[in-house]
Design an enzyme around this catalytic site. Structure first.
Site, PDB file in Angstrom:
ATOM      1  CG  ASP A  97     -13.156  -6.410  -2.241  1.00 53.93           C
ATOM      2  OD1 ASP A  97     -12.818  -7.516  -1.791  1.00 53.93           O
ATOM      3  OD2 ASP A  97     -12.585  -5.350  -1.948  1.00 53.93           O
TER       4      ASP A  97
ATOM      5  N   GLY B  26      -5.435  -4.064  -4.148  1.00 55.03           N
ATOM      6  CA  GLY B  26      -5.294  -5.490  -3.822  1.00 55.03           C
ATOM      7  C   GLY B  26      -5.238  -6.325  -5.095  1.00 55.03           C
TER       8      GLY B  26
ATOM      9  CB  THR C   2     -11.216  -5.598  -6.676  1.00 53.28           C
ATOM     10  OG1 THR C   2     -11.575  -5.941  -5.322  1.00 53.28           O
ATOM     11  CG2 THR C   2     -12.458  -5.050  -7.342  1.00 53.28           C
TER      12      THR C   2
ATOM     13  NE  ARG D 262      -4.703  -2.118  -0.118  1.00 54.91           N
ATOM     14  CZ  ARG D 262      -5.716  -2.578  -0.846  1.00 54.91           C
ATOM     15  NH1 ARG D 262      -6.320  -1.798  -1.716  1.00 54.91           N
ATOM     16  NH2 ARG D 262      -6.138  -3.817  -0.704  1.00 54.91           N
TER      17      ARG D 262
HETATM   18  O1  F6P Z   1      -9.887  -5.053  -2.028  1.00 50.77           O
HETATM   19  C1  F6P Z   1      -9.449  -6.349  -1.889  1.00 50.77           C
HETATM   20  C2  F6P Z   1      -9.223  -6.673  -0.444  1.00 50.77           C
HETATM   21  O2  F6P Z   1      -8.724  -7.989  -0.382  1.00 50.77           O
HETATM   22  C3  F6P Z   1     -10.425  -6.507   0.465  1.00 50.77           C
HETATM   23  O3  F6P Z   1     -11.294  -7.606   0.388  1.00 50.77           O
HETATM   24  C4  F6P Z   1      -9.760  -6.345   1.802  1.00 50.77           C
HETATM   25  O4  F6P Z   1     -10.569  -5.579   2.678  1.00 50.77           O
HETATM   26  C5  F6P Z   1      -8.504  -5.602   1.475  1.00 50.77           C
HETATM   27  O5  F6P Z   1      -8.250  -5.807   0.103  1.00 50.77           O
HETATM   28  C6  F6P Z   1      -7.284  -6.041   2.248  1.00 50.77           C
HETATM   29  O6  F6P Z   1      -6.245  -5.191   1.930  1.00 50.77           O
HETATM   30  P1  F6P Z   1      -4.717  -5.477   2.216  1.00 50.77           P
HETATM   31  O7  F6P Z   1      -4.196  -6.350   1.133  1.00 50.77           O
HETATM   32  O8  F6P Z   1      -4.094  -4.141   2.173  1.00 50.77           O
HETATM   33  O9  F6P Z   1      -4.624  -6.178   3.522  1.00 50.77           O
END
Ligand code: F6P
Length: 320
Positions: free
Chosen positions: A128, A11, A126, A72
């Site tokens: 998070d 992300g 990130t 990813r």
């Molecule tokens: O890791 C960052 C994040 O934004 C998390 O907070 C969330 O769970 C995830 O990525 C969302 O992923 P995606 O962008 O694949 O929807």
């Protein structure tokens, strides 16, 4: 070592661009050639590699997202895919790589170092704040400001309408953002993912506060705990107060990075280059007690647990 590459993975997070710039500019100053890999490990596998000069990273320090793009790419867990990626790097004579991303991206970096001799350094990028071995990840502080602004805005409207507002905040399995946004926004209830969610207790707490005369409330809850719209309906039917849920979602990931993330990204980018110049690979960068540090990636992933911010949660309860 003459040529290094940089990629962003997982992300995106505000401040990743500052980290890319930190890597590129400090590496060029040390006489290295630098390449950008577009779209993370996926882009590496598809040879999306271009040389970067100092002007490639001009005017990006203030920009959200990542100019390199991200992806990813779970296929990178496959040893054959990694072997092809190592071949691609070697075909460009690239012998070192900086990976900016979450700890999901770290293991791949470690394996590239160990299996194929490509020196790799991980930088925690990130929102998070869930990476071990660092007090802060790049992007966390900016996302926190965004979440606090959302709480403030919800407070305006929920107090005007005497409603209960539930705000779902990202963080995957880490509630640092939820707890900090809850405290900074003065939320009445904080629901973290690290503790078992007790719906009954939350509803009884709300009932007690309403009985004491409370007219509106904000609940900050980490994503993936429950269906927040369903929770809103349940609270509304039990406490007889209009209740609405808002999912902050990817709004949290965007926006211009705050000064802290720009500085952190710049420092970590330059530090990663220092590690590579010292011949180190298989390490991840962190900031602990204001000092830049590095840890073996395996150690960070397997042995260093991030501490749950229970003290902050208790503080929020004291201030209810
Ligand atoms: O890791 C960052 C994040 O934004 C998390 O907070 C969330 O769970 C995830 O990525 C969302 O992923 P995606 O962008 O694949 O929807």
């Amino acid at each position: 070592m003459k040529k290094i590459a940089v990629l962003t993975s997982g992300g995106d997070a505000p401040g990743m661009n500052a980290a890319i710039r930190g890597v590129v500019r400090s590496a060029l100053k040390s006489g290295l050639e630098v390449f950008g890999i577009y779209e993370g490990y996926y882009g590496l596998y598809h040879d999306k590699i271009k040389p970067l000069d100092r002007y490639s990273v001009s005017d990006i320090i203030n920009r959200g997202g990542t100019i390199l793009g991200s992806a990813r790419f779970p296929e990178f867990k496959n040893p054959e895919i990694r072997a092809k990626c190592a071949d691609i790097l070697r075909s460009h004579n690239i012998d070192a790589l900086v990976v900016i991303g979450g700890d999901g991206s770290y293991m791949g970096a470690k394996l590239l170092t160990e299996e194929h001799g490509i020196q790799c350094i991980g930088i925690p990028g990130t929102i998070d704040n869930d990476v071990a071995g660092t007090d802060y990840t790049i992007g966390y502080q900016t996302a926190l400001e965004t979440a606090v602004e959302a709480v403030d805005r919800l407070r305006d409207t929920s107090s005007s309408h005497q409603r209960i507002s539930i705000l779902e905040i990202m963080g995957r399995h880490c509630s640092d953002l939820t707890i900090a946004a809850g405290i900074a926004g003065g939320a009445e209830y904080i629901v973290p993912s690290e503790m078992e969610f007790n719906r009954e207790e939350l509803i009884r707490k709300i009932e007690r506060c309403i009985a004491k005369g409370k007219r509106h409330a904000i609940i900050c809850i980490t994503e993936m705990i429950c269906d927040v719209n369903q929770l809103a309906r349940e609270i509304e039917s039990r406490v007889h107060k209009e209740t609405r849920a808002t999912v902050l979602g990817h709004v949290q990931r965007g926006g211009s990075p705050c000064a802290f993330d720009r500085i952190l990204g710049s420092r970590m980018g330059a530090y990663a280059v220092d590690l590579l110049l010292a011949g180190k690979g298989g390490y991840c960068v962190g900031i602990q007690n204001e000092h830049l540090v590095h840890h073996d990636i395996i150690d960070a992933i397997n042995n260093m647990q991030r501490e749950f911010k229970k003290g902050l949660l208790e503080l929020a309860e004291r201030l209810e």
